[in-house]
Write a protein that holds these residues in place. Structure first.
Motif, PDB file in Angstrom:
ATOM      1  N   VAL A  46       0.842  -1.195   0.000  1.00  0.00           N
ATOM      2  CA  VAL A  46       0.000   0.000   0.000  1.00  0.00           C
ATOM      3  C   VAL A  46       0.881   1.251   0.000  1.00  0.00           C
ATOM      4  CG1 VAL A  46      -1.677   1.334   1.342  1.00  0.00           C
ATOM      5  CG2 VAL A  46      -2.001  -1.129   1.034  1.00  0.00           C
ATOM      6  N   ALA A  47       1.898   1.275   0.851  1.00  0.00           N
ATOM      7  CA  ALA A  47       2.802   2.425   0.917  1.00  0.00           C
ATOM      8  C   ALA A  47       3.518   2.636  -0.417  1.00  0.00           C
ATOM      9  CB  ALA A  47       3.812   2.231   2.044  1.00  0.00           C
ATOM     10  N   GLU A  48       3.972   1.538  -1.026  1.00  0.00           N
ATOM     11  CA  GLU A  48       4.659   1.633  -2.320  1.00  0.00           C
ATOM     12  C   GLU A  48       3.721   2.185  -3.397  1.00  0.00           C
ATOM     13  OE1 GLU A  48       6.157  -1.291  -5.883  1.00  0.00           O
ATOM     14  OE2 GLU A  48       6.122  -2.106  -3.855  1.00  0.00           O
ATOM     15  N   LEU A  49       2.521   1.646  -3.453  1.00  0.00           N
ATOM     16  CA  LEU A  49       1.566   2.095  -4.467  1.00  0.00           C
ATOM     17  C   LEU A  49       1.203   3.567  -4.278  1.00  0.00           C
ATOM     18  CD1 LEU A  49      -0.774  -1.018  -4.706  1.00  0.00           C
ATOM     19  CD2 LEU A  49       0.839  -0.211  -6.435  1.00  0.00           C
ATOM     20  N   GLU A  50       1.103   3.997  -3.042  1.00  0.00           N
ATOM     21  CA  GLU A  50       0.773   5.407  -2.793  1.00  0.00           C
ATOM     22  C   GLU A  50       1.849   6.343  -3.326  1.00  0.00           C
ATOM     23  OE1 GLU A  50      -2.200   5.228   1.039  1.00  0.00           O
ATOM     24  OE2 GLU A  50      -0.049   5.276   1.439  1.00  0.00           O
ATOM     25  N   THR A  51       3.090   5.891  -3.363  1.00  0.00           N
ATOM     26  CA  THR A  51       4.158   6.725  -3.916  1.00  0.00           C
ATOM     27  C   THR A  51       4.096   6.782  -5.440  1.00  0.00           C
ATOM     28  OG1 THR A  51       5.826   4.971  -4.113  1.00  0.00           O
ATOM     29  CG2 THR A  51       5.696   6.148  -1.997  1.00  0.00           C
ATOM     30  N   GLN A  52       3.317   5.877  -6.038  1.00  0.00           N
ATOM     31  CA  GLN A  52       3.203   5.809  -7.492  1.00  0.00           C
ATOM     32  C   GLN A  52       1.848   6.305  -7.986  1.00  0.00           C
ATOM     33  OE1 GLN A  52       3.995   1.663  -8.192  1.00  0.00           O
ATOM     34  NE2 GLN A  52       6.168   1.884  -7.798  1.00  0.00           N
ATOM     35  N   ALA A  53       1.183   7.110  -7.195  1.00  0.00           N
ATOM     36  CA  ALA A  53      -0.168   7.574  -7.532  1.00  0.00           C
ATOM     37  C   ALA A  53      -0.229   8.270  -8.888  1.00  0.00           C
ATOM     38  CB  ALA A  53      -0.694   8.503  -6.440  1.00  0.00           C
ATOM     39  N   GLY A  54       0.840   8.892  -9.297  1.00  0.00           N
ATOM     40  CA  GLY A  54       0.854   9.602 -10.572  1.00  0.00           C
ATOM     41  C   GLY A  54       0.780   8.700 -11.788  1.00  0.00           C
ATOM     42  N   VAL A  55       1.123   7.430 -11.621  1.00  0.00           N
ATOM     43  CA  VAL A  55       1.063   6.488 -12.746  1.00  0.00           C
ATOM     44  C   VAL A  55       0.016   5.408 -12.504  1.00  0.00           C
ATOM     45  CG1 VAL A  55       3.418   6.886 -13.545  1.00  0.00           C
ATOM     46  CG2 VAL A  55       2.980   5.094 -11.847  1.00  0.00           C
ATOM     47  N   MET A  56      -0.938   5.712 -11.649  1.00  0.00           N
ATOM     48  CA  MET A  56      -1.985   4.761 -11.300  1.00  0.00           C
ATOM     49  C   MET A  56      -3.308   5.212 -11.918  1.00  0.00           C
ATOM     50  SD  MET A  56      -2.956   3.619  -7.420  1.00  0.00           S
ATOM     51  CE  MET A  56      -1.233   3.562  -7.007  1.00  0.00           C
ATOM     52  N   GLN A  57      -4.030   4.273 -12.499  1.00  0.00           N
ATOM     53  CA  GLN A  57      -5.337   4.624 -13.034  1.00  0.00           C
ATOM     54  C   GLN A  57      -6.230   5.095 -11.890  1.00  0.00           C
ATOM     55  OE1 GLN A  57      -6.619   1.151 -15.266  1.00  0.00           O
ATOM     56  NE2 GLN A  57      -5.863   2.085 -17.150  1.00  0.00           N
ATOM     57  N   PRO A  58      -7.107   6.055 -12.166  1.00  0.00           N
ATOM     58  CA  PRO A  58      -7.926   6.644 -11.100  1.00  0.00           C
ATOM     59  C   PRO A  58      -8.735   5.628 -10.297  1.00  0.00           C
ATOM     60  CG  PRO A  58      -8.124   7.940 -13.101  1.00  0.00           C
ATOM     61  CD  PRO A  58      -7.328   6.708 -13.449  1.00  0.00           C
ATOM     62  N   GLU A  59      -9.301   4.622 -10.955  1.00  0.00           N
ATOM     63  CA  GLU A  59     -10.114   3.656 -10.210  1.00  0.00           C
ATOM     64  C   GLU A  59      -9.269   2.822  -9.247  1.00  0.00           C
ATOM     65  OE1 GLU A  59      -9.401   1.934 -14.358  1.00  0.00           O
ATOM     66  OE2 GLU A  59     -10.064   3.852 -13.581  1.00  0.00           O
ATOM     67  N   VAL A  60      -8.013   2.574  -9.604  1.00  0.00           N
ATOM     68  CA  VAL A  60      -7.113   1.845  -8.705  1.00  0.00           C
ATOM     69  C   VAL A  60      -6.750   2.746  -7.525  1.00  0.00           C
ATOM     70  CG1 VAL A  60      -4.857   0.735  -8.490  1.00  0.00           C
ATOM     71  CG2 VAL A  60      -6.215   0.388 -10.563  1.00  0.00           C
ATOM     72  N   ARG A  61      -6.418   3.983  -7.800  1.00  0.00           N
ATOM     73  CA  ARG A  61      -6.067   4.945  -6.746  1.00  0.00           C
ATOM     74  C   ARG A  61      -7.222   5.125  -5.756  1.00  0.00           C
ATOM     75  NH1 ARG A  61      -4.056   8.493  -9.871  1.00  0.00           N
ATOM     76  NH2 ARG A  61      -5.980   9.612 -10.289  1.00  0.00           N
ATOM     77  N   GLU A  62      -8.439   5.241  -6.277  1.00  0.00           N
ATOM     78  CA  GLU A  62      -9.617   5.422  -5.421  1.00  0.00           C
ATOM     79  C   GLU A  62      -9.879   4.184  -4.569  1.00  0.00           C
ATOM     80  OE1 GLU A  62     -12.629   6.466  -8.263  1.00  0.00           O
ATOM     81  OE2 GLU A  62     -11.606   8.344  -8.753  1.00  0.00           O
TER      82      GLU A  62
END
Length: 79
Positions: free
Chosen positions: A52-68
């Motif tokens: 979760v922490a890793e993915l949060e650092t990559q929010a700029g390259v994450m599709q909006p539905e995944v980020r949400e």
């Protein structure tokens, strides 16, 4: 020109499955995150807070539905 790989629904699902979380093929991000949060609540999933922490650092390259889905289900689940 180089394009960054976006973290899409399938990437998200595969990362959760790699942690041993049972997520059906083709599951949408909300279902993936909800199932992961439920499994983590029953028995802590090693590596989930770090993912979760890793993915949060990559929010700029994450599709909006995944980020949400990450924010809605997994961030609260791992604290």
């Amino acid at each position: 020109m180089m394009f960054a790989d976006l973290i899409d629904a399938e990437d998200f699902r595969e990362r959760l499955v790699a942690l041993g979380i049972d997520v059906p093929a083709g599951a949408e991000p909300d279902e993936c995150a909800r199932l992961a949060a439920q499994q983590h609540a029953r028995s802590a999933v090693p590596g989930l807070p770090a993912l979760v922490a890793e993915l949060e650092t990559q929010a700029g390259v994450m599709q909006p539905e995944v980020r949400e889905s990450l924010a809605r289900y997994l961030r609260p689940a791992v604290g």
